[in-house]
Design an enzyme around this catalytic site. Sequence first.
Site, PDB file in Angstrom:
ATOM      1  N   ARG A  13       0.842  -1.210   0.000  1.00 60.19           N
ATOM      2  CA  ARG A  13       0.000   0.000   0.000  1.00 60.19           C
ATOM      3  C   ARG A  13       0.877   1.261   0.000  1.00 60.19           C
ATOM      4  NH1 ARG A  13      -0.422   4.665   2.674  1.00 60.19           N
ATOM      5  NH2 ARG A  13       0.059   3.584   4.623  1.00 60.19           N
ATOM      6  N   ASP A  14       1.510   1.565   1.090  1.00 60.58           N
ATOM      7  CA  ASP A  14       2.330   2.792   1.164  1.00 60.58           C
ATOM      8  C   ASP A  14       3.454   2.713   0.129  1.00 60.58           C
ATOM      9  OD1 ASP A  14       3.144   5.242   2.117  1.00 60.58           O
ATOM     10  OD2 ASP A  14       3.453   4.607   4.176  1.00 60.58           O
ATOM     11  N   HIS A 205       5.672   4.530  12.521  1.00 58.40           N
ATOM     12  CA  HIS A 205       5.653   4.457  11.047  1.00 58.40           C
ATOM     13  C   HIS A 205       6.627   5.516  10.530  1.00 58.40           C
ATOM     14  CE1 HIS A 205       3.088   4.053   7.250  1.00 58.40           C
ATOM     15  NE2 HIS A 205       3.682   5.209   7.016  1.00 58.40           N
ATOM     16  N   HIS A 207       9.089   7.069   7.754  1.00 60.54           N
ATOM     17  CA  HIS A 207       9.671   7.188   6.414  1.00 60.54           C
ATOM     18  C   HIS A 207      11.144   7.552   6.621  1.00 60.54           C
ATOM     19  CE1 HIS A 207       6.086   6.758   3.806  1.00 60.54           C
ATOM     20  NE2 HIS A 207       5.485   6.943   4.976  1.00 60.54           N
ATOM     21  N   CYS A 238       4.710   9.439  -0.244  1.00 63.95           N
ATOM     22  CA  CYS A 238       3.311   9.815  -0.109  1.00 63.95           C
ATOM     23  C   CYS A 238       3.003  10.864  -1.164  1.00 63.95           C
ATOM     24  CB  CYS A 238       3.020  10.357   1.290  1.00 63.95           C
ATOM     25  SG  CYS A 238       1.340  11.009   1.456  1.00 63.95           S
ATOM     26  N   ASN A 247       9.123   4.055   3.351  1.00 65.30           N
ATOM     27  CA  ASN A 247       9.232   3.655   4.751  1.00 65.30           C
ATOM     28  C   ASN A 247      10.572   2.996   4.991  1.00 65.30           C
ATOM     29  OD1 ASN A 247       6.194   3.222   3.885  1.00 65.30           O
ATOM     30  ND2 ASN A 247       6.239   3.694   6.058  1.00 65.30           N
TER      31      ASN A 247
HETATM   32  P1  HMG Z   1     -12.946  14.286  -1.661  1.00 59.53           P
HETATM   33  O1  HMG Z   1     -12.380  14.523  -2.996  1.00 59.53           O
HETATM   34  O2  HMG Z   1     -12.586  15.259  -0.610  1.00 59.53           O
HETATM   35  O3  HMG Z   1     -14.502  14.415  -1.735  1.00 59.53           O
HETATM   36  O4  HMG Z   1     -12.561  12.803  -1.179  1.00 59.53           O
HETATM   37  P2  HMG Z   1     -15.726  13.484  -1.884  1.00 59.53           P
HETATM   38  O5  HMG Z   1     -15.924  12.667  -0.646  1.00 59.53           O
HETATM   39  O6  HMG Z   1     -16.799  14.424  -2.268  1.00 59.53           O
HETATM   40  O7  HMG Z   1     -15.422  12.498  -3.118  1.00 59.53           O
HETATM   41  C1  HMG Z   1     -14.973  12.938  -4.394  1.00 59.53           C
HETATM   42  C2  HMG Z   1     -15.013  11.785  -5.352  1.00 59.53           C
HETATM   43  O8  HMG Z   1     -14.285  10.679  -4.824  1.00 59.53           O
HETATM   44  C3  HMG Z   1     -16.409  11.265  -5.605  1.00 59.53           C
HETATM   45  O9  HMG Z   1     -16.412  10.758  -6.949  1.00 59.53           O
HETATM   46  C4  HMG Z   1     -16.537  10.119  -4.660  1.00 59.53           C
HETATM   47  O10 HMG Z   1     -17.471   9.152  -5.074  1.00 59.53           O
HETATM   48  C5  HMG Z   1     -15.162   9.542  -4.681  1.00 59.53           C
HETATM   49  P3  HMG Z   1     -16.913  11.667  -8.189  1.00 59.53           P
HETATM   50  O11 HMG Z   1     -18.306  12.057  -7.808  1.00 59.53           O
HETATM   51  O12 HMG Z   1     -15.970  12.851  -8.254  1.00 59.53           O
HETATM   52  O13 HMG Z   1     -16.794  10.726  -9.339  1.00 59.53           O
HETATM   53  N1  HMG Z   1     -14.801   8.850  -3.439  1.00 59.53           N
HETATM   54  C6  HMG Z   1     -14.272   7.629  -3.382  1.00 59.53           C
HETATM   55  N2  HMG Z   1     -13.949   6.746  -4.338  1.00 59.53           N
HETATM   56  C7  HMG Z   1     -13.402   5.586  -3.923  1.00 59.53           C
HETATM   57  N3  HMG Z   1     -13.170   5.274  -2.650  1.00 59.53           N
HETATM   58  C8  HMG Z   1     -13.479   6.138  -1.665  1.00 59.53           C
HETATM   59  C9  HMG Z   1     -14.066   7.375  -2.028  1.00 59.53           C
HETATM   60  N4  HMG Z   1     -14.459   8.434  -1.316  1.00 59.53           N
HETATM   61  C10 HMG Z   1     -14.919   9.338  -2.184  1.00 59.53           C
HETATM   62  N5  HMG Z   1     -13.237   5.819  -0.383  1.00 59.53           N
HETATM   63  C11 HMG Z   1     -11.041  11.368  -0.053  1.00 59.53           C
HETATM   64  C12 HMG Z   1     -12.040  12.508   0.091  1.00 59.53           C
HETATM   65  C13 HMG Z   1     -10.436  11.107   1.302  1.00 59.53           C
HETATM   66  C14 HMG Z   1     -11.770  10.116  -0.537  1.00 59.53           C
HETATM   67  C15 HMG Z   1      -9.951  11.789  -1.065  1.00 59.53           C
HETATM   68  O14 HMG Z   1      -9.415  13.013  -0.666  1.00 59.53           O
HETATM   69  C16 HMG Z   1      -8.869  10.770  -1.222  1.00 59.53           C
HETATM   70  O15 HMG Z   1      -9.100   9.646  -1.661  1.00 59.53           O
HETATM   71  N6  HMG Z   1      -7.621  11.142  -0.885  1.00 59.53           N
HETATM   72  C17 HMG Z   1      -6.460  10.275  -1.053  1.00 59.53           C
HETATM   73  C18 HMG Z   1      -5.781  10.130   0.264  1.00 59.53           C
HETATM   74  C19 HMG Z   1      -4.670   9.097   0.194  1.00 59.53           C
HETATM   75  O16 HMG Z   1      -4.849   8.000  -0.285  1.00 59.53           O
HETATM   76  N7  HMG Z   1      -3.475   9.478   0.685  1.00 59.53           N
HETATM   77  C20 HMG Z   1      -2.364   8.581   0.769  1.00 59.53           C
HETATM   78  C21 HMG Z   1      -2.551   7.592   1.889  1.00 59.53           C
HETATM   79  S1  HMG Z   1      -2.263   8.290   3.500  1.00 59.53           S
HETATM   80  C22 HMG Z   1      -0.548   8.084   3.744  1.00 59.53           C
HETATM   81  O17 HMG Z   1       0.140   7.644   2.852  1.00 59.53           O
HETATM   82  C23 HMG Z   1       0.031   8.394   5.111  1.00 59.53           C
HETATM   83  C24 HMG Z   1       0.319   7.141   5.938  1.00 59.53           C
HETATM   84  O18 HMG Z   1       1.188   6.256   5.240  1.00 59.53           O
HETATM   85  C25 HMG Z   1       0.965   7.546   7.280  1.00 59.53           C
HETATM   86  C26 HMG Z   1       2.160   8.475   7.114  1.00 59.53           C
HETATM   87  O19 HMG Z   1       3.130   8.114   6.414  1.00 59.53           O
HETATM   88  O20 HMG Z   1       2.099   9.550   7.701  1.00 59.53           O
HETATM   89  C27 HMG Z   1      -0.963   6.354   6.246  1.00 59.53           C
HETATM   90 MG    MG Z   2       3.314   6.399   5.184  1.00 61.05          MG
END
Ligand code: HMG
Ligand code: MG
Length: 296
Positions: A13-14, A205, A207, A238, A247
């Site tokens: 995933r990450d 966690h 990086h 990210c 990571n």
């Molecule tokens: P949004 O754009 O703010 O708004 O999404 P929304 O809720 O109105 O949704 C917009 C569109 O996304 C809509 O589709 C929804 O249906 C769809 P449209 O009408 O435009 O066709 N949608 C989804 N589709 C699939 N699965 C879903 C979903 N939710 C809405 N669950 C949202 C908010 C959070 C979904 C969006 O901002 C998003 O997906 N962001 C990506 C965040 C991400 O993946 N970041 C990387 C992972 S976190 C990370 O790496 C950190 C970590 O490793 C820890 C660290 O290192 O610190 C964990």
């Molecule tokens: Mg991470």
Amino acid sequence: MNDKVKLVEVGPRDGLQNEPGLVPTAVKIALVERLADCGLSHIEAASFVSPKWVPQMADGHAVLTGIRRRPQVIYSALTPNMHGLEAALTAGADEVAVFTAASESFCRHNIHCSIAESLTRFAPLLALARQHRLRVRGYVSTVLGCPYEGKVSPAAVARVADALYQLGCAEVSLGDTIGIGTPNRARAMLTAVRQHVPIENLAVHFHDTYGQALANIHALLEGGIRIIDSSVAGLGGCPYAPGASGNVATEDLVYLLNGLGMDTGVDLDRLVDTGRWISQQLGRHNGSKVGLAWPK
Ligand code: HMG
Ligand code: MG
């Protein structure tokens, strides 16, 4: 330190979410299966987020339903909202993870809402997960620094970690998203957080952007941490933390833990092979020092 450590492998995933070219689903499935064969018992295999924002993770259903499941392995997925949880349930995830941040700007860039709004969003998700007897992990990003705001205070991290724990997250993973921390700051952060969340419910966690991940992990192992996230071959980054590297490499972490006499249950020979294999599949430099040094 003669103890058991739980490793959470986040490579599929990450590690893959930020790969520029679309990684074939078959490669993702093979990676998860190989990692399980190495003895890793917790594998974050998918992410049910918006494919518009993270296209690489769009095949989460195919990955989770395509792997040959090992009964002793927990296969988890990221779920930012109810939509994500429903998709994870349909795909048969064993555990899910919500994610927010200790800094407002990162939270907004990453999930398009404030920290407070993210917590409000997670409450019904945790309630539904509870009905399905699904364990939920909570991530706090930017625990030692934010790409937009700079330093983050331990008190800010403790507030968000506490809120996730109070909401019902069984485990809270503290993410140094941009890999900027050093041991003294990492210790101070943990000291603040553990006043609110029991140490056995905390994961770290790191990086490795600044090469400090293992030093920070060692410091926090001494502080009692026994759950550590890592990524095979140091894959990752990210999409919302420009320039951040992957990571800590799982191979390097296992090597350290073996040297400390700690039990991970991981076969390092097989893990090194897996890290070399995925690096080759992705046409990427192997980000594990142990992976490079290990005898052929
Ligand atoms: P949004 O754009 O703010 O708004 O999404 P929304 O809720 O109105 O949704 C917009 C569109 O996304 C809509 O589709 C929804 O249906 C769809 P449209 O009408 O435009 O066709 N949608 C989804 N589709 C699939 N699965 C879903 C979903 N939710 C809405 N669950 C949202 C908010 C959070 C979904 C969006 O901002 C998003 O997906 N962001 C990506 C965040 C991400 O993946 N970041 C990387 C992972 S976190 C990370 O790496 C950190 C970590 O490793 C820890 C660290 O290192 O610190 C964990
Ligand atoms: Mg991470």
